[in-house]
Design a protein around this motif. Structure first.
Motif, PDB file in Angstrom:
ATOM      1  N   ARG A 116     -15.725   1.271  17.449  1.00 32.62           N
ATOM      2  CA  ARG A 116     -16.850   0.589  18.084  1.00 32.62           C
ATOM      3  C   ARG A 116     -16.416  -0.293  19.250  1.00 32.62           C
ATOM      4  O   ARG A 116     -17.234  -0.992  19.836  1.00 32.62           O
ATOM      5  CB  ARG A 116     -17.625  -0.218  17.042  1.00 32.62           C
ATOM      6  N   GLY A 117     -15.139  -0.240  19.589  1.00 29.79           N
ATOM      7  CA  GLY A 117     -14.666  -0.901  20.797  1.00 29.79           C
ATOM      8  C   GLY A 117     -14.502  -2.401  20.724  1.00 29.79           C
ATOM      9  O   GLY A 117     -14.572  -3.084  21.762  1.00 29.79           O
ATOM     10  N   PHE A 118     -14.248  -2.953  19.544  1.00 31.07           N
ATOM     11  CA  PHE A 118     -14.014  -4.392  19.428  1.00 31.07           C
ATOM     12  C   PHE A 118     -12.606  -4.731  19.894  1.00 31.07           C
ATOM     13  O   PHE A 118     -11.678  -3.930  19.770  1.00 31.07           O
ATOM     14  CB  PHE A 118     -14.216  -4.854  17.983  1.00 31.07           C
ATOM     15  N   ASP A 119     -12.447  -5.929  20.432  1.00 32.79           N
ATOM     16  CA  ASP A 119     -11.133  -6.408  20.868  1.00 32.79           C
ATOM     17  C   ASP A 119     -10.317  -6.953  19.705  1.00 32.79           C
ATOM     18  O   ASP A 119      -9.091  -6.877  19.708  1.00 32.79           O
ATOM     19  CB  ASP A 119     -11.291  -7.517  21.915  1.00 32.79           C
ATOM     20  N   MET A 120     -11.014  -7.523  18.724  1.00 29.12           N
ATOM     21  CA  MET A 120     -10.334  -8.200  17.616  1.00 29.12           C
ATOM     22  C   MET A 120     -11.078  -7.951  16.316  1.00 29.12           C
ATOM     23  O   MET A 120     -12.312  -7.880  16.293  1.00 29.12           O
ATOM     24  CB  MET A 120     -10.252  -9.710  17.890  1.00 29.12           C
ATOM     25  N   LEU A 121     -10.312  -7.847  15.248  1.00 28.43           N
ATOM     26  CA  LEU A 121     -10.853  -7.853  13.898  1.00 28.43           C
ATOM     27  C   LEU A 121     -10.375  -9.145  13.239  1.00 28.43           C
ATOM     28  O   LEU A 121      -9.170  -9.388  13.151  1.00 28.43           O
ATOM     29  CB  LEU A 121     -10.354  -6.645  13.104  1.00 28.43           C
ATOM     30  N   ILE A 122     -11.312  -9.978  12.799  1.00 32.72           N
ATOM     31  CA  ILE A 122     -10.959 -11.161  12.020  1.00 32.72           C
ATOM     32  C   ILE A 122     -11.190 -10.840  10.556  1.00 32.72           C
ATOM     33  O   ILE A 122     -12.295 -10.443  10.160  1.00 32.72           O
ATOM     34  CB  ILE A 122     -11.770 -12.393  12.444  1.00 32.72           C
ATOM     35  N   THR A 123     -10.140 -10.980   9.769  1.00 35.90           N
ATOM     36  CA  THR A 123     -10.198 -10.674   8.347  1.00 35.90           C
ATOM     37  C   THR A 123      -9.875 -11.918   7.539  1.00 35.90           C
ATOM     38  O   THR A 123      -9.048 -12.742   7.945  1.00 35.90           O
ATOM     39  CB  THR A 123      -9.212  -9.538   7.998  1.00 35.90           C
ATOM     40  N   HIS A 124     -10.510 -12.058   6.389  1.00 34.51           N
ATOM     41  CA  HIS A 124     -10.217 -13.195   5.516  1.00 34.51           C
ATOM     42  C   HIS A 124      -9.026 -12.890   4.612  1.00 34.51           C
ATOM     43  O   HIS A 124      -8.203 -13.757   4.346  1.00 34.51           O
ATOM     44  CB  HIS A 124     -11.446 -13.529   4.663  1.00 34.51           C
ATOM     45  N   GLU A 125      -8.941 -11.659   4.156  1.00 35.18           N
ATOM     46  CA  GLU A 125      -7.883 -11.264   3.230  1.00 35.18           C
ATOM     47  C   GLU A 125      -6.857 -10.373   3.941  1.00 35.18           C
ATOM     48  O   GLU A 125      -7.044 -10.001   5.100  1.00 35.18           O
ATOM     49  CB  GLU A 125      -8.493 -10.567   2.014  1.00 35.18           C
ATOM     50  N   PRO A 126      -5.760 -10.025   3.269  1.00 34.40           N
ATOM     51  CA  PRO A 126      -4.649  -9.343   3.950  1.00 34.40           C
ATOM     52  C   PRO A 126      -4.994  -7.955   4.473  1.00 34.40           C
ATOM     53  O   PRO A 126      -5.923  -7.296   4.010  1.00 34.40           O
ATOM     54  CB  PRO A 126      -3.577  -9.244   2.852  1.00 34.40           C
ATOM     55  N   THR A 127      -4.180  -7.527   5.405  1.00 35.98           N
ATOM     56  CA  THR A 127      -4.263  -6.166   5.935  1.00 35.98           C
ATOM     57  C   THR A 127      -3.340  -5.237   5.155  1.00 35.98           C
ATOM     58  O   THR A 127      -3.648  -4.065   4.953  1.00 35.98           O
ATOM     59  CB  THR A 127      -3.855  -6.157   7.423  1.00 35.98           C
ATOM     60  N   PHE A 128      -2.229  -5.792   4.682  1.00 37.15           N
ATOM     61  CA  PHE A 128      -1.222  -4.976   3.992  1.00 37.15           C
ATOM     62  C   PHE A 128      -0.999  -5.426   2.550  1.00 37.15           C
ATOM     63  O   PHE A 128       0.110  -5.389   2.044  1.00 37.15           O
ATOM     64  CB  PHE A 128       0.080  -4.960   4.795  1.00 37.15           C
ATOM     65  N   TRP A 129      -2.061  -5.898   1.888  1.00 35.58           N
ATOM     66  CA  TRP A 129      -2.149  -5.992   0.436  1.00 35.58           C
ATOM     67  C   TRP A 129      -1.262  -7.042  -0.213  1.00 35.58           C
ATOM     68  O   TRP A 129      -1.096  -7.038  -1.435  1.00 35.58           O
ATOM     69  CB  TRP A 129      -1.890  -4.606  -0.200  1.00 35.58           C
ATOM     70  N   VAL A 130      -0.702  -7.949   0.558  1.00 40.93           N
ATOM     71  CA  VAL A 130       0.111  -9.046   0.027  1.00 40.93           C
ATOM     72  C   VAL A 130      -0.439 -10.335   0.636  1.00 40.93           C
ATOM     73  O   VAL A 130      -0.661 -10.398   1.846  1.00 40.93           O
ATOM     74  CB  VAL A 130       1.603  -8.884   0.385  1.00 40.93           C
ATOM     75  N   HIS A 131      -0.619 -11.372  -0.187  1.00 43.29           N
ATOM     76  CA  HIS A 131      -1.290 -12.576   0.320  1.00 43.29           C
ATOM     77  C   HIS A 131      -0.481 -13.282   1.401  1.00 43.29           C
ATOM     78  O   HIS A 131      -1.010 -13.595   2.470  1.00 43.29           O
ATOM     79  CB  HIS A 131      -1.561 -13.554  -0.824  1.00 43.29           C
TER      80      HIS A 131
ATOM     81  N   ASN B 289       3.122 -13.695   3.879  1.00 45.59           N
ATOM     82  CA  ASN B 289       4.236 -12.964   4.502  1.00 45.59           C
ATOM     83  C   ASN B 289       4.058 -11.452   4.381  1.00 45.59           C
ATOM     84  O   ASN B 289       4.989 -10.724   4.040  1.00 45.59           O
ATOM     85  CB  ASN B 289       5.567 -13.394   3.874  1.00 45.59           C
ATOM     86  N   GLU B 290       2.843 -11.001   4.681  1.00 45.67           N
ATOM     87  CA  GLU B 290       2.541  -9.592   4.441  1.00 45.67           C
ATOM     88  C   GLU B 290       3.331  -8.645   5.334  1.00 45.67           C
ATOM     89  O   GLU B 290       3.644  -7.520   4.916  1.00 45.67           O
ATOM     90  CB  GLU B 290       1.048  -9.328   4.583  1.00 45.67           C
ATOM     91  N   LEU B 291       3.690  -9.067   6.549  1.00 49.15           N
ATOM     92  CA  LEU B 291       4.480  -8.191   7.413  1.00 49.15           C
ATOM     93  C   LEU B 291       5.928  -8.108   6.931  1.00 49.15           C
ATOM     94  O   LEU B 291       6.524  -7.028   6.922  1.00 49.15           O
ATOM     95  CB  LEU B 291       4.424  -8.682   8.855  1.00 49.15           C
ATOM     96  N   GLU B 292       6.452  -9.246   6.533  1.00 43.30           N
ATOM     97  CA  GLU B 292       7.829  -9.259   6.034  1.00 43.30           C
ATOM     98  C   GLU B 292       7.960  -8.483   4.716  1.00 43.30           C
ATOM     99  O   GLU B 292       9.009  -7.891   4.434  1.00 43.30           O
ATOM    100  CB  GLU B 292       8.300 -10.700   5.824  1.00 43.30           C
ATOM    101  N   LYS B 293       6.896  -8.490   3.928  1.00 39.27           N
ATOM    102  CA  LYS B 293       6.928  -7.830   2.621  1.00 39.27           C
ATOM    103  C   LYS B 293       6.248  -6.462   2.630  1.00 39.27           C
ATOM    104  O   LYS B 293       5.998  -5.879   1.567  1.00 39.27           O
ATOM    105  CB  LYS B 293       6.248  -8.718   1.582  1.00 39.27           C
ATOM    106  N   MET B 294       5.950  -5.953   3.822  1.00 35.23           N
ATOM    107  CA  MET B 294       5.224  -4.684   3.895  1.00 35.23           C
ATOM    108  C   MET B 294       5.977  -3.581   3.153  1.00 35.23           C
ATOM    109  O   MET B 294       7.166  -3.384   3.347  1.00 35.23           O
ATOM    110  CB  MET B 294       5.003  -4.272   5.356  1.00 35.23           C
ATOM    111  N   GLU B 295       5.265  -2.883   2.321  1.00 36.62           N
ATOM    112  CA  GLU B 295       5.892  -1.823   1.536  1.00 36.62           C
ATOM    113  C   GLU B 295       6.287  -0.635   2.411  1.00 36.62           C
ATOM    114  O   GLU B 295       5.690  -0.387   3.468  1.00 36.62           O
ATOM    115  CB  GLU B 295       4.950  -1.351   0.429  1.00 36.62           C
ATOM    116  N   THR B 296       7.304   0.067   1.987  1.00 41.21           N
ATOM    117  CA  THR B 296       7.741   1.269   2.692  1.00 41.21           C
ATOM    118  C   THR B 296       7.058   2.467   2.043  1.00 41.21           C
ATOM    119  O   THR B 296       7.578   3.059   1.090  1.00 41.21           O
ATOM    120  CB  THR B 296       9.269   1.425   2.616  1.00 41.21           C
ATOM    121  N   SER B 297       5.863   2.761   2.529  1.00 38.45           N
ATOM    122  CA  SER B 297       5.071   3.863   1.977  1.00 38.45           C
ATOM    123  C   SER B 297       4.364   4.578   3.101  1.00 38.45           C
ATOM    124  O   SER B 297       4.246   4.061   4.219  1.00 38.45           O
ATOM    125  CB  SER B 297       4.049   3.336   0.968  1.00 38.45           C
ATOM    126  N   GLN B 298       3.860   5.751   2.786  1.00 37.77           N
ATOM    127  CA  GLN B 298       3.154   6.545   3.791  1.00 37.77           C
ATOM    128  C   GLN B 298       1.902   5.830   4.285  1.00 37.77           C
ATOM    129  O   GLN B 298       1.626   5.793   5.478  1.00 37.77           O
ATOM    130  CB  GLN B 298       2.795   7.913   3.228  1.00 37.77           C
TER     131      GLN B 298
END
Length: 263
Positions: free
Chosen positions: A55-70, A72-81
């Protein structure tokens, strides 16, 4: 206004948040990107991410995580498909994902617990605040537990959860209601606040521990889904952005209950 400006707007007004430790951070995207259109949603599911991109938005603001960890979600990102697929999709899209959690959880008057209480019909100020403002108490006329729970369910049905879970004697009269969201719905804290019924969610309570203890102690509990309890706060966050961030237009993408009831 760029992505960093938007983050700083919230953190600069949230003196209860430690900027060095907060989960309120840019998850992906260019910090200097000019932001004009924002999609606000409770959790950055792949569905929500794709909706924002398509829909062409510039930003998504989310309240909860993107990668399922509350935290340090980027540092703890799982190695999965699925993690790799979602990450690559975001990188290629140019979408900025900003998490606003700690600030909005205690934002006065319109933040998550306030919005949830108002949605449930409590239009007065709470009579007691606990847990540093995360947990509220509201007083009502004496009402049988099951009748009160039915009123809650009438409200939550609008968010996709037409029935609520109830623990306790349905005929017991309740007068002091504890309201919290996420993990900030500790039943013992509500009891210390003088509550005789707690409205909790499935993020901050489980049946073998705090709920069973509450039942043994004669304390009534009403439980809803985490997403249900925080959806009203996403609506108020959208409204806040539209009223306070010049040049930025926000839309709300409802999430509601995280499950469907099938009978």
């Amino acid at each position: 206004m760029n992505a960093t400006d938007i983050r700083e707007h919230f953190l600069s007004s949230a003196d209860w948040v430690d900027p060095a430790k907060t989960v309120d951070r840019l998850i992906v995207g260019d910090p200097q990107k000019d932001i004009r259109r924002v999609l606000v949603t409770w959790i950055a599911s792949f569905r929500a991410v794709k909706t924002a991109v398509e829909r062409g938005f510039d930003m998504l603001i989310t309240h909860e995580p993107t990668f399922w960890v509350h935290a340090n979600e980027l540092e703890k990102m799982e190695t999965s498909q699925i993690a790799s697929t979602k990450w690559l999709y975001l990188q290629r899209s140019g979408l900025v994902v900003l998490r606003i959690h700690d600030a909005w959880d205690r934002w006065p008057e319109v933040g998550v617990p306030w919005a949830w209480a108002e949605f449930l019909g409590f239009d007065q100020d709470p009579v007691v605040l606990g847990a540093d403002g995360y947990q509220h108490r509201y007083d009502i006329e004496p009402t049988p537990l099951d009748s009160f729970a039915a009123r809650v369910a009438q409200r939550t049905a609008k968010l996709g959860e037409p029935m609520v879970q109830v623990v306790g004697n349905g005929r017991k009269l309740v007068t002091a209601v504890g309201i919290g969201t996420g993990c900030a719905c500790d039943i013992r804290t509500f009891q210390c606040m003088g509550c005789d019924v707690s409205i909790v969610c499935d993020d901050g309570s489980c049946y073998w521990g705090p709920i069973q203890r509450a039942e043994d102690d004669g304390h009534a509990v009403i439980r809803v889904n985490h997403g249900t309890s925080e959806e009203p706060g996403m609506a108020t966050l959208t409204q806040y952005i539209n009223e306070n961030l010049a040049g930025v237009r926000a839309e709300h993408l409802p999430h509601g209950a995280s499950f469907r009831l099938v009978g």
